[in-house]
Scaffold this active site. Sequence first.
Site, PDB file in Angstrom:
ATOM      1  N   GLU A  45       0.512  -0.694  11.753  1.00  0.00           N
ATOM      2  CA  GLU A  45      -0.032   0.492  11.803  1.00  0.00           C
ATOM      3  C   GLU A  45       0.169   1.343  13.084  1.00  0.00           C
ATOM      4  O   GLU A  45      -0.046   2.343  13.291  1.00  0.00           O
ATOM      5  CB  GLU A  45      -1.624   0.334  11.771  1.00  0.00           C
ATOM      6  CG  GLU A  45      -2.371  -0.472  10.466  1.00  0.00           C
ATOM      7  CD  GLU A  45      -1.788   0.093   9.236  1.00  0.00           C
ATOM      8  OE1 GLU A  45      -1.362   1.627   9.284  1.00  0.00           O
ATOM      9  OE2 GLU A  45      -1.812  -0.270   7.937  1.00  0.00           O
TER      10      GLU A  45
ATOM     11  N   TYR B 159       7.300   0.813   0.712  1.00  0.00           N
ATOM     12  CA  TYR B 159       7.294   0.040   2.032  1.00  0.00           C
ATOM     13  C   TYR B 159       8.571  -0.780   2.203  1.00  0.00           C
ATOM     14  O   TYR B 159       9.158  -0.660   3.007  1.00  0.00           O
ATOM     15  CB  TYR B 159       6.083  -0.769   1.808  1.00  0.00           C
ATOM     16  CG  TYR B 159       4.795   0.096   1.966  1.00  0.00           C
ATOM     17  CD1 TYR B 159       3.954  -0.173   3.067  1.00  0.00           C
ATOM     18  CD2 TYR B 159       4.318   0.921   1.004  1.00  0.00           C
ATOM     19  CE1 TYR B 159       2.927   0.471   3.189  1.00  0.00           C
ATOM     20  CE2 TYR B 159       3.204   1.712   1.197  1.00  0.00           C
ATOM     21  CZ  TYR B 159       2.337   1.377   2.383  1.00  0.00           C
ATOM     22  OH  TYR B 159       1.255   1.914   2.410  1.00  0.00           O
TER      23      TYR B 159
END
Length: 775
Positions: free
Chosen positions: A184, A285
């Site tokens: 993140e 991803y």
Amino acid sequence: MLIASQMEPTYARRVYPCFDEPAMKATFSIRIIHDPGYVALSNMPAIDVSEVKDENGSLWRVTTFNTSLKMSTYLTAFVICDFDYVTRTERGNEIRIWARKDAIKNGYVDYALNITGPIFSFLEDILHVSYPLPKTDLVALPDFGAGGMENWGLMIFQESSLMNLPSDEFTSRKAMIALIVSHELGHQACGKKILYFFFQFKWFGNLVTMNWWNDLWLNEGLASYFEYLGATFVEPKLSLDKIFYAHVVQPVLGEDSEIARSLSESEDKIKGSFSLMSLFDNITYSKGASITWMLSGFLTEKLFIRALTSYLKEFSFSNANQDDLWTHIQMVVDAQNEVQLPAPVKQIMDSWTCQNGFPVLTLNLTTGTVRQEQFFNKNNRKSTDSYNNTWIIPISWMRNGSSQPLTWLDKSSKMFPEMQVSESEYDWILLNVNLSGYYRVNYDQLNLKRLAHLLENDPKAIPAVSRFQLIDDVFALADFGYVPIETALELTKYLAREDELFIWNVVLSNLIPDNLESTLKNHEVYPLLKKYLLKRMLPIYHYYAGFIRQNVHALEDDYFAQVYLEKLLATACWLGLQDCLDLSSELFAKWRDNPEYKIPFLIRRTVCCYGVAVGSDKEWNFAWEMYNHTDSIEEDEDILLYAMSCAKESWLLYRYLQYGLSDTLFSSNCTSLIISHVVTKDIGHRIAWEFVTENWPLLSQGYGHELLHDVLKVMGRFVKTDVQIQELQVFYNATLEEDERETITMLLESAKLENIERRKLLTKVASWLEKNVDD
């Protein structure tokens, strides 16, 4: 009460009127009117708090936030909660982690707080781009649809992604938190969310955002790549390459051969055939991260970081597409002489991002020819049209243990005289060393024989990651019809000398998939597997069993023991290894004698299962008592729900299923879980099936067809004959609507064909094992 937002990809438009597109950036001024007993958080620091009365005279609090930096709508965020926080400052950036008051008081988020600042600094230093906000809040929510979300200045996570017990010394839990936080944070420059479980790099996505969702991989793939660099920076005990290959490259290679989608699709194609949410998958991803890893490898990390820094600086507070990244890499490549590429960067990288799937390279040692083709399932090839892709492929390789200069394959096949070998059985070649490229390798029989021989004599001559890849590739090749299964089995003979758990895990996952345990147990292959595998497993089993008995804390830093030891132990017990069954009994008995004793968490599920399996109703009753204990935590409850289905007495399983029907003993969502656990066990599948059919009127009210589908999935594995299909069919015809019956008939037919194919395969495996079991 709690309110939290999740705007990605297109939910901001449901909260406030906006042109909700990533390329339309703006500054945002946010003010929230809320109950005075709560705190309000948003992307920016609060600059004013006042109070206001409504027409009924009730008092409300008004929190006004500073105007945000220029950013995309999907990154706006707010949380209204009654949480507490812990805080520290890193380079003038105030970092606060918010969570439930008791979690803060007990120190559950201290570890996350301690690593967030250092990861921020690491990213700033490596990318030479400063974090532009004055504060960062991380909020741990009891429930959240994603693993984490990288909203600028207000990151939101599931509790499990940020919390660990201060007493928990084991690396695996910390590693997961480090990965998620790292992912993140990576976004703080690049910009998107982690759907699975990692921290995003804020530079990718927030500072520079993709033009539109079709290039989502620029956010998520880059963030996923950096998440591993960030996590291994704060947890240096983790082995970066092993974890990256085991968690990222290997799983996505397995998925990518089945999914007909490229990393970067055209906008029109996505608008026509994909939902935006479906883009938040492993291709985006993990394939994005794998391609980035390969790119960084052939460019060198130094040039790659230099190009990224230049890209981030040029597109700060605006948007870019993948071509913009290729342009910046090309500029850096053109400005130096050390790294020479066979084609422009765009041409090389488009071959990986704009085509679906990936290549398999086939090497012929006699001629030194390497040929590429798209990796596809030859057992059910439907059309040749979509399988004519060509990639520009970097080949790292090794000959007889010595690394060779990187070479390139830029056409469908090419001869490399330096890859021809002599008659000597000690002359061998290894391609794609340490899995540095995103592709599989298929060797000719001559080289495979030499590699198998080398593994038996000196396994460490091949690097651990390459051993892992060799085995994973050859089982995938066997599965897709490129080589016979016997070829894959030949590479397992050396395993008595294999001491790496992550390699054992890939072998066991291929030989004994979790969902086929009960099927294998009922096949003639079982006693042969037992003899062949146990002989090879004993050294590594005894090594770890010694730690479990004498000093389990010595495994605190062994990440792979914490992730994969369970599978090894469960397999040893499943194969009937007496020491494993005794070990489970001992540890379970220790717990029975002293409920304060904790079975080591890394093997708790297996120990509880086999503790119940080899015990009597006394052990089962103890598990039941502990399940109902008021102090039991959710994780332990899940383990015990599973363990009670391991009983070997039919009457215990039947009683367990009956308990499952009672509203007073279980919450309703446990009943279908109990049935699902029992149905997967070798003696349980018939018992569970009869139980479901007898009690269907009652079960259908609570669980409906979802439960039927779950049970059918497992029952389908046992369908071998038309008579068995008819038996299942009779029940389904009586319970389902007409349109669903057709679907079920098709499912059962395809299950039957699959099972026939599987039996053919198992017969081949059994006959190979018969010949090799005594080697």
